[in-house]
Design a protein around this motif. Structure first.
Motif, PDB file in Angstrom:
ATOM      1  N   GLN A 191       0.820  -1.209   0.000  1.00  0.00           N
ATOM      2  CA  GLN A 191       0.000   0.000   0.000  1.00  0.00           C
ATOM      3  C   GLN A 191       0.855   1.261   0.000  1.00  0.00           C
ATOM      4  O   GLN A 191       0.512   2.250  -0.651  1.00  0.00           O
ATOM      5  CB  GLN A 191      -0.931   0.008   1.212  1.00  0.00           C
ATOM      6  N   ASP A 192       1.961   1.219   0.724  1.00  0.00           N
ATOM      7  CA  ASP A 192       2.808   2.408   0.793  1.00  0.00           C
ATOM      8  C   ASP A 192       3.475   2.725  -0.544  1.00  0.00           C
ATOM      9  O   ASP A 192       4.002   3.821  -0.733  1.00  0.00           O
ATOM     10  CB  ASP A 192       3.878   2.231   1.881  1.00  0.00           C
ATOM     11  N   GLU A 193       3.474   1.766  -1.453  1.00  0.00           N
ATOM     12  CA  GLU A 193       4.050   1.987  -2.770  1.00  0.00           C
ATOM     13  C   GLU A 193       3.061   2.688  -3.713  1.00  0.00           C
ATOM     14  O   GLU A 193       3.427   3.058  -4.830  1.00  0.00           O
ATOM     15  CB  GLU A 193       4.487   0.646  -3.379  1.00  0.00           C
ATOM     16  N   VAL A 194       1.819   2.867  -3.264  1.00  0.00           N
ATOM     17  CA  VAL A 194       0.791   3.524  -4.082  1.00  0.00           C
ATOM     18  C   VAL A 194       0.687   4.986  -3.645  1.00  0.00           C
ATOM     19  O   VAL A 194       0.259   5.275  -2.528  1.00  0.00           O
ATOM     20  CB  VAL A 194      -0.582   2.838  -3.918  1.00  0.00           C
ATOM     21  N   PRO A 195       1.075   5.938  -4.479  1.00  0.00           N
ATOM     22  CA  PRO A 195       1.017   7.349  -4.095  1.00  0.00           C
ATOM     23  C   PRO A 195      -0.410   7.880  -4.089  1.00  0.00           C
ATOM     24  O   PRO A 195      -1.296   7.353  -4.784  1.00  0.00           O
ATOM     25  CB  PRO A 195       1.847   8.044  -5.178  1.00  0.00           C
ATOM     26  N   VAL A 196      -0.643   8.902  -3.293  1.00  0.00           N
ATOM     27  CA  VAL A 196      -1.930   9.596  -3.278  1.00  0.00           C
ATOM     28  C   VAL A 196      -1.672  11.020  -3.759  1.00  0.00           C
ATOM     29  O   VAL A 196      -1.223  11.871  -2.997  1.00  0.00           O
ATOM     30  CB  VAL A 196      -2.556   9.608  -1.873  1.00  0.00           C
ATOM     31  N   ALA A 197      -1.927  11.262  -5.033  1.00  0.00           N
ATOM     32  CA  ALA A 197      -1.674  12.586  -5.617  1.00  0.00           C
ATOM     33  C   ALA A 197      -2.858  13.496  -5.358  1.00  0.00           C
ATOM     34  O   ALA A 197      -4.009  13.061  -5.357  1.00  0.00           O
ATOM     35  CB  ALA A 197      -1.421  12.456  -7.112  1.00  0.00           C
ATOM     36  N   ASP A 198      -2.568  14.774  -5.136  1.00  0.00           N
ATOM     37  CA  ASP A 198      -3.612  15.781  -4.949  1.00  0.00           C
ATOM     38  C   ASP A 198      -3.294  16.933  -5.899  1.00  0.00           C
ATOM     39  O   ASP A 198      -2.666  17.920  -5.532  1.00  0.00           O
ATOM     40  CB  ASP A 198      -3.628  16.248  -3.496  1.00  0.00           C
ATOM     41  N   THR A 199      -3.728  16.778  -7.156  1.00  0.00           N
ATOM     42  CA  THR A 199      -3.360  17.737  -8.199  1.00  0.00           C
ATOM     43  C   THR A 199      -4.355  18.875  -8.348  1.00  0.00           C
ATOM     44  O   THR A 199      -4.110  19.810  -9.104  1.00  0.00           O
ATOM     45  CB  THR A 199      -3.248  17.017  -9.559  1.00  0.00           C
ATOM     46  N   GLY A 200      -5.498  18.766  -7.653  1.00  0.00           N
ATOM     47  CA  GLY A 200      -6.548  19.761  -7.834  1.00  0.00           C
ATOM     48  C   GLY A 200      -7.675  19.273  -8.721  1.00  0.00           C
ATOM     49  O   GLY A 200      -8.710  19.926  -8.841  1.00  0.00           O
ATOM     50  N   ASP A 201      -7.512  18.109  -9.333  1.00  0.00           N
ATOM     51  CA  ASP A 201      -8.563  17.484 -10.142  1.00  0.00           C
ATOM     52  C   ASP A 201      -9.014  16.235  -9.395  1.00  0.00           C
ATOM     53  O   ASP A 201      -8.431  15.159  -9.534  1.00  0.00           O
ATOM     54  CB  ASP A 201      -8.013  17.124 -11.525  1.00  0.00           C
ATOM     55  N   VAL A 202     -10.038  16.392  -8.566  1.00  0.00           N
ATOM     56  CA  VAL A 202     -10.431  15.303  -7.667  1.00  0.00           C
ATOM     57  C   VAL A 202     -10.874  14.059  -8.433  1.00  0.00           C
ATOM     58  O   VAL A 202     -10.589  12.928  -8.022  1.00  0.00           O
ATOM     59  CB  VAL A 202     -11.530  15.778  -6.687  1.00  0.00           C
ATOM     60  N   ARG A 203     -11.542  14.241  -9.560  1.00  0.00           N
ATOM     61  CA  ARG A 203     -12.000  13.081 -10.334  1.00  0.00           C
ATOM     62  C   ARG A 203     -10.805  12.276 -10.864  1.00  0.00           C
ATOM     63  O   ARG A 203     -10.761  11.053 -10.725  1.00  0.00           O
ATOM     64  CB  ARG A 203     -12.887  13.540 -11.500  1.00  0.00           C
ATOM     65  N   ALA A 204      -9.843  12.978 -11.438  1.00  0.00           N
ATOM     66  CA  ALA A 204      -8.668  12.291 -11.972  1.00  0.00           C
ATOM     67  C   ALA A 204      -7.854  11.664 -10.853  1.00  0.00           C
ATOM     68  O   ALA A 204      -7.389  10.518 -10.973  1.00  0.00           O
ATOM     69  CB  ALA A 204      -7.809  13.271 -12.768  1.00  0.00           C
ATOM     70  N   ASP A 205      -7.682  12.384  -9.747  1.00  0.00           N
ATOM     71  CA  ASP A 205      -6.869  11.869  -8.642  1.00  0.00           C
ATOM     72  C   ASP A 205      -7.482  10.611  -8.039  1.00  0.00           C
ATOM     73  O   ASP A 205      -6.781   9.630  -7.753  1.00  0.00           O
ATOM     74  CB  ASP A 205      -6.701  12.934  -7.552  1.00  0.00           C
ATOM     75  N   LEU A 206      -8.790  10.633  -7.823  1.00  0.00           N
ATOM     76  CA  LEU A 206      -9.454   9.456  -7.268  1.00  0.00           C
ATOM     77  C   LEU A 206      -9.399   8.281  -8.239  1.00  0.00           C
ATOM     78  O   LEU A 206      -9.185   7.129  -7.828  1.00  0.00           O
ATOM     79  CB  LEU A 206     -10.914   9.770  -6.945  1.00  0.00           C
TER      80      LEU A 206
END
Length: 210
Positions: free
Chosen positions: A70-85
């Protein structure tokens, strides 16, 4: 889970990494039922006591492996919630499908939940493993909840949207498919899942945006 702190000589991070690497290779090749702790120690080039001092059972080691993955999976927060999720949940789905296939032989394509079911069972067998599993998911979920909080603060989600409830809907659907229905969890499903969830949570457009 990495075990409780002990007095004496500090743990070697190199030994931890070698054990987890060897255990992951062995587990994904053999499956949970045929996984042997002693063989993992041999593959890692460490004493058996070193392994058992860190993780007393393969249930405890399983939690540590899931944490590593799980720690190898990044959680990006680019400002596009649909794309990030979509990116994040697709990566999670890929990991779940991989764990579903652990130990599978030949071309067999059953609907088993694989190693995830073993993780759930391990959490029920050992109270300390259950605590570790809950702690693992709470730590990871904090990152995604922050992403949703930011989306709400930007006005991309309704003001009253609960980040916790929204993420429960998303993650819960993935695990429901894995543990209950056995239906595929592919990229198309993830996209539909995110689209439906965000359609219900999306903020009403301001008049000037129409």
């Amino acid at each position: 889970m990495t075990g409780t702190a002990r007095r004496g000589r500090p743990r070697s991070e190199d030994a931890d990494a070698r054990i987890l690497g060897a255990a992951q290779e062995l587990l994904f090749a053999r499956g949970y039922d045929r996984f042997v702790m002693d063989e993992a120690a041999v593959r890692a080039g460490v004493a058996k006591t070193t392994l058992y001092r860190r993780w007393p059972t393969k249930d405890h080691l399983l939690v540590a492996l899931v944490a590593k993955v799980q720690d190898e999976v990044p959680v990006a927060d680019t400002g596009d919630v649909r794309a990030d999720l979509t990116v994040y949940l697709t990566a999670i789905a890929t990991g779940l499908n991989r764990m579903r296939a652990v130990g599978r032989t030949g071309d067999r394509d059953d609907r088993s939940a694989g190693m995830v079911a073993e993780l759930v069972a391990a959490a029920a067998r050992h109270p300390d493993v259950g605590d570790a599993v809950r702690g693992l998911f709470a730590r990871r979920n904090t990152l995604v909840l922050a992403l949703l909080d930011h989306a709400r603060e930007r006005g991309d989600l309704r003001a009253g949207t609960s980040s916790t409830v929204l993420f429960d809907q998303l993650a819960g659907a993935l695990y429901y498919r894995l543990l209950v229905t056995g239906e595929p969890i592919d990229a198309a499903y993830v996209r539909d899942l995110v689209d439906h969830a965000l359609t219900g949570a999306a903020a009403t457009p301001h008049p000037e945006r129409n």
